[in-house]
Motif scaffolding. Structure first.
Motif, PDB file in Angstrom:
ATOM      1  N   PRO A  40       0.828  -1.206   0.000  1.00  0.00           N
ATOM      2  CA  PRO A  40       0.000   0.000   0.000  1.00  0.00           C
ATOM      3  C   PRO A  40       0.861   1.254   0.000  1.00  0.00           C
ATOM      4  O   PRO A  40       1.960   1.283   0.555  1.00  0.00           O
ATOM      5  CB  PRO A  40      -0.816  -0.120   1.285  1.00  0.00           C
ATOM      6  CG  PRO A  40      -0.107  -1.109   2.122  1.00  0.00           C
ATOM      7  CD  PRO A  40       0.661  -1.996   1.198  1.00  0.00           C
ATOM      8  N   THR A  86      -5.730   0.800   3.554  1.00  0.00           N
ATOM      9  CA  THR A  86      -5.432   1.024   2.138  1.00  0.00           C
ATOM     10  C   THR A  86      -4.165   1.859   1.967  1.00  0.00           C
ATOM     11  O   THR A  86      -3.565   1.842   0.904  1.00  0.00           O
ATOM     12  CB  THR A  86      -6.600   1.724   1.426  1.00  0.00           C
ATOM     13  OG1 THR A  86      -6.888   2.944   2.100  1.00  0.00           O
ATOM     14  CG2 THR A  86      -7.832   0.841   1.423  1.00  0.00           C
ATOM     15  N   ARG A  87      -3.785   2.575   2.977  1.00  0.00           N
ATOM     16  CA  ARG A  87      -2.541   3.352   2.967  1.00  0.00           C
ATOM     17  C   ARG A  87      -1.729   2.984   4.196  1.00  0.00           C
ATOM     18  O   ARG A  87      -2.268   2.744   5.265  1.00  0.00           O
ATOM     19  CB  ARG A  87      -2.819   4.846   2.978  1.00  0.00           C
ATOM     20  CG  ARG A  87      -3.516   5.318   1.736  1.00  0.00           C
ATOM     21  CD  ARG A  87      -2.924   6.616   1.331  1.00  0.00           C
ATOM     22  NE  ARG A  87      -3.562   7.081   0.112  1.00  0.00           N
ATOM     23  CZ  ARG A  87      -2.864   7.485  -0.919  1.00  0.00           C
ATOM     24  NH1 ARG A  87      -1.565   7.489  -0.872  1.00  0.00           N
ATOM     25  NH2 ARG A  87      -3.467   7.909  -1.990  1.00  0.00           N
ATOM     26  N   SER A  88      -0.415   2.977   4.046  1.00  0.00           N
ATOM     27  CA  SER A  88       0.454   2.708   5.192  1.00  0.00           C
ATOM     28  C   SER A  88       0.927   4.036   5.767  1.00  0.00           C
ATOM     29  O   SER A  88       0.695   5.092   5.197  1.00  0.00           O
ATOM     30  CB  SER A  88       1.643   1.851   4.771  1.00  0.00           C
ATOM     31  OG  SER A  88       2.452   2.559   3.869  1.00  0.00           O
TER      32      SER A  88
END
Length: 129
Positions: A40, A86-88
């Motif tokens: 991600p 969905t994002r790191s």
């Protein structure tokens, strides 16, 4: 004593057509296909929160606590953005929040004292001899 294989005759047998052979012409089997999994993307707000937190720790006193305040705001936005996975960048957002909150109080107090301390010094009359 007969072996485990059937007897071989001297006449060559029928060969399969070239298209039925599962190997490439080089004699090697086809390469296994591997799925490429993309990690991600890192949250930009989390990165900015951590960078501004570091700037607030190192030099926030000369910038009147503004990097600390921005680190806190961007850290909260980045936590919301990284919540579903969905994002790191969740750790960077937390680091920016911690550095921002630890130093935002002293920076605001310092700024308050700088502005009102200098304003009070200008208003206080000096005694005349």
């Amino acid at each position: 004593m007969p072996g485990p294989y059937p007897p071989v005759s001297g006449v060559p047998g029928p060969y399969p057509p070239v298209s039925a052979v599962p190997y490439r012409p080089g004699g090697h089997p086809p390469a296994a296909q591997r799925a490429v999994v993309q990690p991600p993307l890192t949250s930009g707000m989390a990165t900015a929160s951590m960078v501004l937190g570091i700037l607030g720790v190192l030099g926030g006193w000369c910038l009147f606590g503004l990097p600390c305040i921005l680190a806190v705001v961007l850290g909260h936005l980045a936590l919301r953005e990284t919540r579903d996975g969905t994002r790191s960048g969740h750790g960077m957002a937390v680091a920016g929040l911690v550095m921002g909150y630890v130093f935002v109080g002293p920076m605001i107090a310092f700024t308050f004292l700088m502005f009102f301390g200098s304003a009070m010094g200008a208003v206080t009359p000096t005694p005349t001899p």
